[in-house]
Design an enzyme around this catalytic site. Structure first.
Site, PDB file in Angstrom:
ATOM      1  N   GLU A 247       0.830  -1.204   0.000  1.00 33.17           N
ATOM      2  CA  GLU A 247       0.000   0.000   0.000  1.00 33.17           C
ATOM      3  C   GLU A 247       0.863   1.252   0.000  1.00 33.17           C
ATOM      4  OE1 GLU A 247      -4.048   0.735   1.932  1.00 33.17           O
ATOM      5  OE2 GLU A 247      -2.676   1.502   3.446  1.00 33.17           O
ATOM      6  N   GLN A 284       8.623  35.422  -8.814  1.00 31.87           N
ATOM      7  CA  GLN A 284       9.417  34.296  -8.315  1.00 31.87           C
ATOM      8  C   GLN A 284       8.737  33.555  -7.161  1.00 31.87           C
ATOM      9  OE1 GLN A 284      13.468  35.198  -7.057  1.00 31.87           O
ATOM     10  NE2 GLN A 284      14.192  33.983  -8.794  1.00 31.87           N
TER      11      GLN A 284
END
Ligand SMILES: Cc1cc2nc3c(=O)[nH]c(=O)nc-3n(C[C@H](O)[C@H](O)[C@H](O)COP(=O)(O)OP(=O)(O)OC[C@H]3O[C@@H](n4cnc5c(N)ncnc54)[C@H](O)[C@@H]3O)c2cc1C
Length: 384
Positions: A247, A284
């Site tokens: 899992e 940015q």
């Protein structure tokens, strides 16, 4: 030799799954999320596509894929399917019901359950967690007592994925008065949910993954035959540990696929949305978030692939799967927060689906062992 390329078969299957998911699984997700309903048609379509039988041998109707190929298929499903609850429910059946039956079941148990699980005729899940024992799973109070060749199970479980529609659950119960948890005190049983004494509670209301039904399970004098025992008496810890390794790679690959879709959506939004006379992606602060999202996906994929590769070599991946689970789940939550931030106020609305992804992502740091528990596992491997 390290080879990062996919085989032509893996490439083709990936493309097919993405196209399939976009075509068959995405319609109506807003309504299902609001109402908290499973897409039963989608579940059936996934079965027809072979997704419910990825690692199951062809003799039982599956595709017989190795762990790396199964993982790549799950990544494709996560990328194509906006309904992450459905994808989660499918993963639960695959790795915590089918794989344990495949690896620990008798020939009769495999014949009885696997072909019908693969075709979607029946559904399955696993029941470990209890109201009083989550992280400390093996402190469970549910008990199975042997009586005249049968086992009588009493107790209650909670947060059981698929329980509201499951036909069979792998129920973990204490069978050893003297032995605690990991040292042989826990045994797994295949319990049909129609068995007398099994009651499934109403679906639990959740923050996210609302299209994946979850419920409490009550077991009152539930009698199962000795043939319902999965693996050996006291072998529950080995089954649990094995299923968690599967899992923690394949389910989290599905989350990685969702993160790829999220990244593409964020890049597009950052290119289209204009503020101060330029696309916000030129700022940015925005592009750095996107760069970090990309970095998390690339790093996450490498560690997930390593876990899958180890499983295919029949090697243990306890440390690597804990690192992968921890890294991908925390990345998923952080990237989902970044996606909301990039979308500004619109990210807080239903319009772009990023708020749903954020809600869906939060469960990933809880199930399959919380982040704290993964850190404990990693520390234990380091001798602490
Ligand atoms: C969406 C979803 C689906 C699930 N599906 C299933 C299922 O199908 N079957 C099933 O059996 N269970 C399922 N679970 C349950 C899940 O496995 C548990 O929620 C999880 O193991 C944590 O247990 P708990 O919720 O009792 O939290 P607790 O164990 O009570 O933890 C509470 C907090 O304490 C911290 N903590 C506890 N112990 C330690 C420790 N030793 N060191 C450091 N910190 C610690 C935890 O990290 C957490 O922050 C599901 C849960 C969710 C959210």
């Amino acid at each position: 030799m390290v080879d990062f390329s996919l085989s032509p078969e893996q490439e083709l299957f990936r493309t097919q799954i993405i196209e399939f998911a976009r075509r068959k699984l995405n319609c109506g997700i807003l309504e299902r999320d609001r109402e908290g309903t499973l897409d039963r048609e989608g579940w059936k379509a996934c079965a027809e596509m072979g997704l419910l039988g990825l690692p199951v041998p062809e003799t039982y109707g599956g595709l017989g894929l190795d762990c790396v190929s199964s993982m790549l298929a799950m990544e494709a499903l996560g990328y194509g399917a906006e309904d992450q609850g459905l994808a989660f429910a499918i993963n639960t059946q695959l790795w915590t019901c089918e794989v344990p039956i495949l690896h620990f079941g008798t020939a009769d148990q495999k014949d009885r359950y696997l072909p019908r699980l693969v075709t979607g005729e029946i559904a399955g899940g696993h029941a470990t967690t209890e109201p009083g024992s989550g992280s400390d799973a093996f402190a469970m109070q549910t008990k199975a007592v042997e009586k005249d060749g049968s086992w009588i199970i009493n107790g209650s479980k909670t947060f059981i994925t698929n329980a509201p529609f499951a036909d069979v659950l792998i129920v973990f119960a204490s069978t050893g008065e003297q032995k605690r948890g990991f040292s042989g005190g826990i045994t797994a049983f295949l319990v049909d949910t129609t068995t007398r004494g099994v009651t499934i509670g109403p679906p639990q209301k959740k923050l996210g993954l609302r299209t994946s039904p979850t419920a409490e399970v009550f077991l009152e004098d539930v009698e199962v035959p000795a043939s319902a025992m999965l693996g050996r008496k006291g072998g529950g810890a080995a089954i649990f540990t094995s299923e968690m390794e599967w899992e923690r790679s394949c389910l989290f690959a599905c989350h990685l696929g969702a993160m790829e879709r999220q990244l593409e959506q964020c890049v597009k939004y950052a290119q289209d949305r204009v503020q101060f006379g330029q696309p916000i992606g030129k700022f940015q602060s925005v592009s750095n978030r996107i760069a970090d999202m990309k970095m998390r996906i690339e790093v996450g994929r490498q560690i997930l692939l390593k876990v899958a590769w180890l499983k295919d070599q029949d090697r243990r991946a306890g440390l690597e799967s804990a690192i992968a689970k921890l890294y991908v789940s925390e990345s998923y939550v952080q990237s989902s927060l970044d996606a909301v931030a990039i979308h500004g106020g619109y990210g807080f609305t239903e319009e772009y689906g990023v708020e749903r992804m954020l809600r869906d992502s939060v469960g990933s740091v809880l199930y399959s062992g919380t982040s704290d528990i993964q850190r404990n596992i990693i520390a234990r491997w380091l001798g602490l």
